[in-house]
Design an enzyme around this catalytic site. Structure first.
Site, PDB file in Angstrom:
ATOM      1  N   ASP A 115      34.361  38.454  58.071  1.00 33.08           N
ATOM      2  CA  ASP A 115      33.918  39.763  58.565  1.00 33.08           C
ATOM      3  C   ASP A 115      32.395  39.834  58.650  1.00 33.08           C
ATOM      4  OD1 ASP A 115      33.445  39.729  55.839  1.00 33.08           O
ATOM      5  OD2 ASP A 115      34.744  41.418  55.365  1.00 33.08           O
ATOM      6  N   ASN A 162      39.474  49.198  46.429  1.00 31.74           N
ATOM      7  CA  ASN A 162      40.637  49.923  46.956  1.00 31.74           C
ATOM      8  C   ASN A 162      41.690  48.982  47.541  1.00 31.74           C
ATOM      9  OD1 ASN A 162      39.407  49.038  49.260  1.00 31.74           O
ATOM     10  ND2 ASN A 162      38.958  51.048  50.115  1.00 31.74           N
TER      11      ASN A 162
HETATM   12  C1  GLP Z   1      33.300  43.592  50.846  1.00 35.97           C
HETATM   13  C2  GLP Z   1      33.801  42.515  51.833  1.00 35.97           C
HETATM   14  C3  GLP Z   1      35.023  41.814  51.323  1.00 35.97           C
HETATM   15  C4  GLP Z   1      34.852  41.492  49.863  1.00 35.97           C
HETATM   16  C5  GLP Z   1      34.829  42.765  49.074  1.00 35.97           C
HETATM   17  C6  GLP Z   1      34.604  42.575  47.593  1.00 35.97           C
HETATM   18  O1  GLP Z   1      33.321  44.868  51.372  1.00 35.97           O
HETATM   19  N1  GLP Z   1      34.055  42.996  53.142  1.00 35.97           N
HETATM   20  O2  GLP Z   1      35.273  40.665  52.115  1.00 35.97           O
HETATM   21  O3  GLP Z   1      35.907  40.689  49.419  1.00 35.97           O
HETATM   22  O4  GLP Z   1      33.934  43.707  49.596  1.00 35.97           O
HETATM   23  O5  GLP Z   1      33.267  42.309  47.312  1.00 35.97           O
HETATM   24  P1  GLP Z   1      32.749  41.875  45.885  1.00 35.97           P
HETATM   25  O6  GLP Z   1      33.130  40.441  45.744  1.00 35.97           O
HETATM   26  O7  GLP Z   1      31.266  42.046  45.948  1.00 35.97           O
HETATM   27  O8  GLP Z   1      33.403  42.743  44.885  1.00 35.97           O
END
Ligand code: GLP
Length: 241
Positions: free
Chosen positions: A67, A136
């Site tokens: 993404d 979430n």
């Molecule tokens: C983001 C990304 C995800 C990621 C998630 C968790 O919004 N779009 O791909 O897995 O949040 O992020 P983190 O690893 O910083 O908790």
């Protein structure tokens, strides 16, 4: 899901890096699906280390990132493009032309998403997709909704995700409100999936993942339908199961 509980974040990152490295060694021209966020940073550091110390070879690897924010300039240090070069690509020998990241500057985001799907198909599909999880239950930017997109698409971020990701920006107001993300179908099409979850703040969503139900209100639960998911948790993330 094949679940392993690791002692802590560092152990989880090392185990994840070994799984990735194994795939690269056994299939040097493999297609990797990569994720951003705080969770995979340790794994990327360990992979960079394996390249430096033992010559783990990425020269034939192709990558597709999950993404990207939209809109965002690649030069913005919060873009996922910047993140990937900073945390991994600059430290290994992957070829620039083999790196695929959704273009947060695309004039026509829908066309960009369509092309991205075509590029993934042209590469033969993703062999191993790394995933993190949102508080979430989102994966990529597939947020909880009644209906989920199958393919790569432009979408809005929920307030919860904007708030969670604000820690990386100067303020919540600076977090882009949209993103381009692989869809649930694009993710589920990967041959294998490696899901990483770390930290006490993820314990609730892990509990949901283990509740024995599949629901689009917690998109990660759909991964139960995939035949080859490896889930690595650290003890903090596993503290409620
Ligand atoms: C983001 C990304 C995800 C990621 C998630 C968790 O919004 N779009 O791909 O897995 O949040 O992020 P983190 O690893 O910083 O908790």
């Amino acid at each position: 899901m094949k679940t392993t509980i690791c002692k802590n974040y560092d152990e989880m990152s090392l185990v994840a890096a070994y799984i990735m490295a194994e795939r690269v060694r056994t299939k040097p021209d493999c297609v990797l699906g990569l994720a951003t966020g705080g969770t995979p940073v340790g794994m990327y550091a360990a992979l960079a280390d394996m390249h430096r110390r033992s010559g783990l070879d990425f020269s034939r690897v192709t990558s597709f990132n999950l993404d990207e924010y939209y809109p965002i300039k690649k030069s913005n240090d919060q873009s996922y493009d910047y993140f990937m070069w900073d945390n991994l690509f600059s430290h290994i020998n992957i070829k620039r032309e083999n790196v695929n990241i959704l273009d947060g500057e695309a004039a026509d985001p829908d066309a960009e998403c369509r092309e991205y799907e075509a590029r993934m198909a042209g590469a033969g599909g993703i062999d191993l997709q790394v995933l993190g999880i949102g508080l979430n239950g989102h994966i990529g930017f597939n947020e909880p909704e009644n209906e989920m997109h199958v393919l790569t698409h432009k979408t809005g971020l929920t307030e919860s995700t904007i708030e969670a990701n604000a820690r990386f920006f100067a303020s919540a107001a600076d977090v882009p409100r949209h993103s381009l993300t692989m869809g649930m179908g694009s993710i589920m099409a990967a041959k294998s999936i490696l899901l990483l979850i770390s930290g006490k703040n993820k314990a609730e969503v892990v509990k949901r993942l283990f509740a024995g139900r599949i629901t689009t209100s917690c998109p990660a639960t759909l991964l139960h339908l995939h035949p080859d998911v490896t889930l690595l948790l650290d003890e903090d993330a596993a503290s409620l199961i």
